[in-house]
Scaffold this active site. Structure first.
Site, PDB file in Angstrom:
ATOM      1  N   HIS A 103     -12.286  37.849 -25.516  1.00  0.00           N
ATOM      2  CA  HIS A 103     -13.077  39.066 -25.655  1.00  0.00           C
ATOM      3  C   HIS A 103     -12.328  40.325 -25.243  1.00  0.00           C
ATOM      4  O   HIS A 103     -12.764  41.437 -25.542  1.00  0.00           O
ATOM      5  CB  HIS A 103     -14.410  38.954 -24.900  1.00  0.00           C
ATOM      6  CG  HIS A 103     -14.319  39.055 -23.410  1.00  0.00           C
ATOM      7  ND1 HIS A 103     -14.299  37.953 -22.587  1.00  0.00           N
ATOM      8  CD2 HIS A 103     -14.254  40.122 -22.580  1.00  0.00           C
ATOM      9  CE1 HIS A 103     -14.242  38.339 -21.320  1.00  0.00           C
ATOM     10  NE2 HIS A 103     -14.201  39.653 -21.297  1.00  0.00           N
ATOM     11  N   ASP A 150     -13.166  31.315 -25.004  1.00  0.00           N
ATOM     12  CA  ASP A 150     -12.912  32.695 -24.576  1.00  0.00           C
ATOM     13  C   ASP A 150     -11.487  32.861 -24.044  1.00  0.00           C
ATOM     14  O   ASP A 150     -11.256  33.533 -23.051  1.00  0.00           O
ATOM     15  CB  ASP A 150     -13.924  33.156 -23.527  1.00  0.00           C
ATOM     16  CG  ASP A 150     -13.875  34.675 -23.305  1.00  0.00           C
ATOM     17  OD1 ASP A 150     -13.487  35.393 -24.250  1.00  0.00           O
ATOM     18  OD2 ASP A 150     -14.192  35.127 -22.191  1.00  0.00           O
ATOM     19  N   SER A 175     -11.319  40.804 -16.539  1.00  0.00           N
ATOM     20  CA  SER A 175     -11.271  39.770 -17.560  1.00  0.00           C
ATOM     21  C   SER A 175      -9.832  39.453 -17.932  1.00  0.00           C
ATOM     22  O   SER A 175      -9.052  40.354 -18.264  1.00  0.00           O
ATOM     23  CB  SER A 175     -12.010  40.221 -18.816  1.00  0.00           C
ATOM     24  OG  SER A 175     -13.393  40.224 -18.606  1.00  0.00           O
TER      25      SER A 175
END
Length: 504
Positions: free
Chosen positions: A131, A161, A236
């Site tokens: 993402h 992911d 992230s």
């Protein structure tokens, strides 16, 4: 994964992204690009912090040595995508007309976001989150020494992911991947990343739990390490390291009602990341095995009704026709106890073990059927993310008129009627599903407490098929006042629930 009363949340299997998106927050990033020099940076020589600063009287007082070693391998990622931006006020009376000509009403405006990544080899290979770089037109990687590099995507895997990107050069500092299977709850860990774009930041905490599943995304393969080390937006793709400086996780998600860290963060285990990375580098995609079964965890009540010795293993609630499991002879109601000799703890662990095995591989399942131990061999099919995504449609409310049921309503707290082809068509229920449909539920009944709803189809009672009200009546008479095992179908999903009949 199911538990007692979980039928209340069976929509989570088909609507999970919609039901919990307000509570769960991705530490997600937009995407962008900034060009930079292509020159390479030699690896920094390994340095050690003075012992007296790190250990005092045999007690560690600082993580400075670990940070000094690990931080050069954690990078900042800037990614950019172009987004359609409406030029007009949506309240304009001409808006409906211009919707016919979107190309005349929109322009492309760049959107930039920040994330993190981890160098995992000296040739510039970087692990990050899908993402972080999804749909990015341009990606830039900035090292701790402020050197910037243009990056290209080697491969990206939405189900896990994870993504692999690469910058050109050699001699980059990197982190060695550790064995996440050896991580224990309570281990001290450090999280390194670039939260909110403010620059590299280090936080500390412990492993709070293992094998977590959040259900975010596209219903994918999750086996998160949970940590209380603060993780925020921009973290992230950053690193979660142990006290030997090994990379044990890629930070991915947080649980928060506010969008900020409340001490519940999730990291993708390094072993999963390693497997995905290897396949992405070799082929640009990830192949996963598939059995073709729906499973649920076993509650104490269900274990008693199936006469199981314990609640270990997972219960098969459905077998897809023509699947690997179907060809191997697996049946609905079987309990899977082990795969290739390794005990199955819960549904998520079985799912990840199967997914982590290449399609075409033969596996051995230990199952319990009608109280007998059996072994079956299955050759795995291949999971297709395009065809295996869960439906996000709810069943419509039935409009079947007055229920024919009398005694059943008093026994289970349900009003029922046979599922006719006409009702099935009206409610978009597959023609092969046979049973009785719930037309009303007594809100004070045990059935309501277990989450049975109007529109559900009862397929079995106590492992016996029920297609008529007489079938239901017979099954309930045989059970007396004992709890009954009911198999429910809803939105294409099936699940067993234990219901204690009402006393008349």
């Amino acid at each position: 994964m199911y538990r007692k009363g979980f039928i209340k949340d069976i929509k989570n299997q088909v609507l999970i992204g919609f039901l919990i998106i307000s509570a769960f927050v991705f530490s997600s990033c937009s995407t962008g690009f900034m060009s930079g020099p292509a020159a390479t940076e030699p690896a920094k020589p390994e340095t050690k912090a003075p012992p007296e600063r790190v250990v005092v009287d045999g007690v560690r007082t600082s993580y400075a040595d670990l940070v000094e070693k690990a931080s050069p391998a954690v990078v900042r990622i800037t990614a950019m995508v172009k987004q359609n931006v409406r030029q007009s006020d949506t309240s304009s009376p001409l808006e409906d007309f211009f919707k016919q000509f979107p190309e005349q009403r929109q322009n492309q405006r760049p959107s930039r976001g920040f994330g993190s990544g981890v160098l995992v080899s000296d040739d510039g290979t970087i692990l990050t989150n899908h993402h972080v770089v999804a749909d990015a037109e341009k990606i830039t990687v900035e090292l701790e020494n402020n050197e910037s590099y243009t990056a290209k995507v080697i491969g990206s895997d939405p189900p896990s992911d994870l993504a692999v990107i690469k910058i050109e050069g050699k001699g980059f500092p990197f982190l060695k991947l550790g064995d996440s299977d050896k991580v224990l709850v309570g281990d001290i860990v450090l999280a390194i990343g670039n939260p909110l774009g403010i620059g590299q930041t280090v936080t500390s905490g412990i492993i709070s739990a293992k094998g977590r599943r959040t259900g975010l995304g596209d219903g994918s393969f999750e086996d998160f390490l949970q940590t209380d080390a603060p993780i925020n937006r921009g973290n992230s793709g950053g690193a979660l390291i142990n006290l030997t400086g090994e990379l044990i996780g890629i930070n991915s998600q947080i649980l928060s009602p506010t969008g900020g860290s409340i001490g519940i963060g999730f990291s993708i285990p390094s072993n999963m990341a390693s497997s995905v990375m290897e396949q992405l580098i070799k082929t640009g995609k990830v192949r996963r095995g598939m059995l073709g079964i729906n499973i649920q965890n076993i509650s104490r009540e269900i274990a008693e009704q199936l006469e199981l010795k314990d609640t270990k293993g997972v219960l098969v609630s459905n077998v897809q026709v023509g699947s690997a499991a179907d060809k191997a002879g697996v049946k609905r109601g079987d309990v899977v106890k082990a795969i290739n000799g390794e005990a199955v703890e819960d549904g998520n662990s079985l799912r990840n073990r199967v997914a982590g095995t290449q399609p075409g591989t033969e596996i051995t399942l230990k199952i319990v059927r009608d109280g007998k131990d059996l072994e079956v061999k299955a050759t795995l099919g291949e999971f297709d993310t395009k065809t295996q995504t869960a439906s996000n449609e709810e069943d419509s409310d039935p409009k079947g008129g007055k229920s024919e049921d009398g005694e059943q309503s008093g026994k289970l707290g349900l009003s029922l009627q046979p599922l006719t082809p006409e009702i099935a068509k009206r409610l978009n229920i597959a023609s092969e599903i046979k049973g009785v449909i719930v037309t009303a539920v007594d809100e004070n009944s045990a059935a309501a407490e277990e989450g049975i709803q109007r529109g559900d189809v009862i397929l079995e009672i106590n492992r016996k098929l029920v297609a008529t009200l007489a079938d239901v009546r017979s099954a309930l008479e045989k059970s007396g006042d004992k709890p009954v095992l009911v198999l429910i179908s809803r939105a294409g999903q099936t699940v067993f629930v234990s219901v204690k009949p009402n006393k008349n």
